[in-house]
Design a protein around this motif. Structure first.
Motif, short mmCIF file in Angstrom:
data_model
loop_
_atom_site.label_atom_id
_atom_site.label_comp_id
_atom_site.label_asym_id
_atom_site.label_seq_id
_atom_site.Cartn_x
_atom_site.Cartn_y
_atom_site.Cartn_z
N ARG A 133 0.82 -1.22 0.00
CA ARG A 133 0.00 0.00 0.00
C ARG A 133 0.85 1.26 0.00
N ARG A 134 2.10 1.14 0.43
CA ARG A 134 2.97 2.30 0.33
C ARG A 134 3.39 2.53 -1.12
N MET A 142 -4.10 5.01 -2.88
CA MET A 142 -5.52 4.93 -3.20
C MET A 142 -6.25 6.21 -2.81
N ASN A 165 -11.47 11.99 2.30
CA ASN A 165 -11.33 11.57 3.69
C ASN A 165 -10.06 12.10 4.34
N PRO A 166 -9.85 13.42 4.33
CA PRO A 166 -8.70 13.94 5.08
C PRO A 166 -8.89 13.64 6.56
N PHE A 167 -7.77 13.51 7.29
CA PHE A 167 -7.88 13.25 8.73
C PHE A 167 -8.44 14.49 9.40
N PRO A 168 -9.57 14.37 10.10
CA PRO A 168 -10.30 15.54 10.58
C PRO A 168 -9.57 16.38 11.62
N THR A 169 -8.70 15.75 12.41
CA THR A 169 -8.05 16.55 13.46
C THR A 169 -6.75 17.17 12.98
N MET A 170 -6.36 16.87 11.73
CA MET A 170 -5.05 17.35 11.26
C MET A 170 -5.19 18.58 10.38
N ALA A 215 1.00 12.94 6.48
CA ALA A 215 0.60 11.80 7.30
C ALA A 215 1.25 10.49 6.87
N GLY A 216 1.20 10.21 5.57
CA GLY A 216 1.78 8.96 5.08
C GLY A 216 3.29 8.95 5.18
N LEU A 254 4.85 8.06 8.42
CA LEU A 254 4.85 6.64 8.78
C LEU A 254 6.16 5.99 8.34
N ARG A 257 -1.90 13.94 -0.46
CA ARG A 257 -1.46 13.04 0.61
C ARG A 257 -0.99 11.70 0.03
N ALA A 258 -1.73 11.23 -0.99
CA ALA A 258 -1.37 9.95 -1.60
C ALA A 258 -0.06 10.06 -2.38
N VAL A 291 3.75 10.17 -0.54
CA VAL A 291 4.55 8.99 -0.22
C VAL A 291 5.22 8.42 -1.47
#
Ligand SMILES: Nc1ncnc2c1ncn2[C@@H]1O[C@H](COP(=O)(O)OP(=O)(O)OP(=O)(O)O)[C@@H](O)[C@H]1O
Ligand SMILES: [Mg+2]
Lengths: 316, 259
Positions: B84-85, B89, B95-100, B108-109, B112, B162-163, B166
């Protein structure tokens, strides 16, 4: 009601359901009133009986200079036991909740959740006996070890009693008692994390744990805080378990591992349970005053917990 | 960087239910491949099997071969997390991370993978990814604001940023425009066109015009009958699919006679 007339035959359906509504509304209102009255009654009782102890000395404050000299150490002990309980229960509860919501296969998770819920149903006397008979005894070697190697830290100073009935034992038992409520709330919130955000994390190449950190914890954070506060509320007010494990004392001590009189704290709830039976006159007032202090604190903690939860709902 | 994907005899199951049967397809590197077909025919299921995202659904599994530049995606020593890295997808709903913040969402990716990102490296990566997603000029003055504060179309481009942050080799998109207005849709289509030079892109869409506009190849999925597994009915260059398809059902689907 007559059933013969077809005209009125239809009537009962509507009217009974309306009657049902009325009855239900009445019952609901009545229970709400009863709850509020009970709460107000308890508060009034505590205030009326406890407040006079405020300006008392000598016998009125159990032989101490004033009531705060008496209440302070108990309050300290209460907080200490509860903090130990939370330190033990929080990581465990969050871990178990995560296992149930995100790690375990569904059937196993269900069983585990059910088992944890069962813990909440155990009467606290049983916890107390279990604390004395099992936890205390079996923890003695651990306490000795802590005392041997970390004894230079005041927290772990000795001597360790052979009974093992110490502040640490009380805290551990309270932790187990607070576990179900924290676990249940956390599990519920973890499971509600939107799939959308979990998939967002996984699609970026997050491992399951990374996904939990990226998506689950941020979503659940305020719910977790509120769960911990509600657990703390339970630990603070818990009486029987602590009363059975600890002996009463009016001392401020960080000493977690001894039972020497004069060097280990007790809690408000335990102190009331152990002394109320023999108390009379103004001593009762003094005990009730400590109860009032406990009431205010647990009320505040529970209130804070619900406030955080409510705010989280509004935000999310 | 971009990689080709060769799928042979792929079956995908949800528990006992065979959702997609016998897919054979060759997805070209540095090209856009569109997947079309009626609802429920298994386009999302197939797309998810390309980066093993189907495995997060309990009971879902795939049989067959998926080779990414000659490497077997389902070999026993391949870690789905690593897959997946490499194969990113983008989902139907942004669907962005809501608290970020916008900034943190882009990283984010990357956070990791990379142990510690220097501030200057992080800044550069954020700018590069947001530029890559055609979003930089719109958000460069409010990178610290929450990603949820953007419009739907901007959020979707944030998710694309975001995708691509990475640096994947393949980008899978499941109806990325279906929740967006025509202007945002056009922005994303332009973006897909630009991204093609660096990435292999597979996009699921219900919009025929969109498939015709953005893709080089098109695959048509269909169900033989309800309850039957979905199949890849036809796979051809987009131009041929939309002018002179080999299969009769492809033609009737594209011309809007069913589906
Ligand atoms: N999580 C799931 N569990 C069980 N069955 C599923 C699941 N997701 C999809 N399916 C089934 O697999 C089949 C293919 O579904 P899929 O979502 O891949 O279709 P689709 O082509 O993407 O449809 P749409 O165009 O509506 O998105 C359907 O029959 C669907 O019911
Ligand atoms: Mg789909």
């Amino acid at each position: 009601m007559s059933v013969t007339d077809p005209e009125t035959d239809l009537q009962p359906i509507g009217s009974t359901s309306r009657a049902g509504d009325t009855i239900f509304r009445g019952l609901a209102t009545a229970s709400a009133v009863v709850i509020v009255l009970a709460l107000a009654g308890v508060a009034a009782f505590l205030l009326a009986q406890g407040l006079p102890a405020l300006d008392g000395a000598g016998a009125r404050s159990y032989g101490y200079d004033n009531i705060w000299v008496y209440t302070g150490p108990l309050l300290f002990g209460t907080l200490l036991a509860s903090v130990i309980a939370m330190i033990v229960a929080t990581p465990l509860a969050i871990g178990v909740a995560l296992i149930i919501s995100h790690y375990a296969p569904r059937r196993f998770a269900k069983g585990l959740g059910w088992l944890i819920d069962l813990l909440a149903a155990i009467p606290s006397v049983i916890f107390g006996m279990w604390g004395i008979e099992f936890v205390a005894r079996n923890m003695v070697p651990v306490y000795n070890w802590l005392n041997d190697y970390l004894g230079f830290i005041p927290l772990f100073a000795g001597p360790v009693p052979t009974s093992g009935r110490t502040m640490m034992t009380a805290g551990l038992v309270l932790g187990v008692m607070a576990l179900p409520i924290i676990t249940a709330i956390c599990r519920e919130i973890f499971a509600q994390t939107p799939v959308m955000h979990q998939e967002a994390a996984l699609a970026l190449g997050a491992t399951r744990w990374e996904m939990i950190r990226l998506a689950v914890f941020p979503y659940a954070s305020s719910g977790m805080v509120s769960a911990i506060l509600l657990g703390l509320g339970r630990a603070l007010g818990e009486t029987m378990a602590v009363a059975l494990v600890l002996s009463p004392s009016i001392v401020v001590s960080f000493n977690l591992l001894t039972a020497e009189s004069g060097s280990s704290s007790s809690t408000i709830a335990a102190n009331i349970a152990l002394n109320f039976g023999n108390a009379s006159g103004s001593k009762v007032d003094a005990l009730i005053f400590t109860g009032l202090v406990l009431f205010v604190i647990t009320f505040a903690v529970n209130f804070l917990g619900r406030w955080v939860a409510a705010r989280a709902v509004k935000k999310g | 960087m971009a990689k080709s994907i060769d799928v042979s005899d792929l079956n995908i199951y949800y528990g006992d239910f065979l959702a997609v049967e016998g897919v054979n397809i060759s997805i070209k590197a540095r090209a856009v491949t569109a997947l079309i077909g009626p609802s429920g025919c298994g386009k999302s299921t197939f797309l998810r099997s390309l980066n093993r995202m189907h495995e997060v659904i309990p009971g879902a599994r795939a049989e067959g071969k998926v080779m990414v530049d000659g490497q077997d995606l389902y070999a026993s020593d391949v870690d789905p997390v690593a897959v997946r890295r490499q194969i990113g997808m983008v989902f139907q709903r942004p669907n962005p991370f809501p608290t970020m913040s916008i900034y943190e969402n882009v990283l984010a990716g990357k956070r990791l993978n990379a142990k510690k990102l220097k501030k200057s490296e992080a800044d550069d990566l954020v700018e590069k990814s947001l530029r890559g997603a055609n979003l930089w000029t719109e958000v460069k003055d409010r990178l610290g604001k929450p990603g949820m504060g953007l419009s739907g179309g901007q959020q979707q481009r944030l998710c694309i940023a975001r995708a691509i942050a990475v640096e994947p080799e393949v980008l899978l998109m499941d109806e990325p425009c279906s929740a967006l207005d025509p202007i945002s849709t056009a922005a994303i289509e332009d973006l897909i066109h630009d991204l093609k030079s660096d990435y292999t892109i597979v996009i699921v869409t219900h919009n025929m015009q969109q498939a015709a506009r953005v893709s080089d190849d098109t695959g048509f999925f269909n169900l033989r009958a309800t309850g039957e597994p979905g199949q890849l009915v036809e796979f051809n260059p987009t131009k041929k699919m939309f002018t002179n398809p080999d299969n009769e059902s492809t033609e009737s689907y594209i011309s809007g006679r069913f589906g």
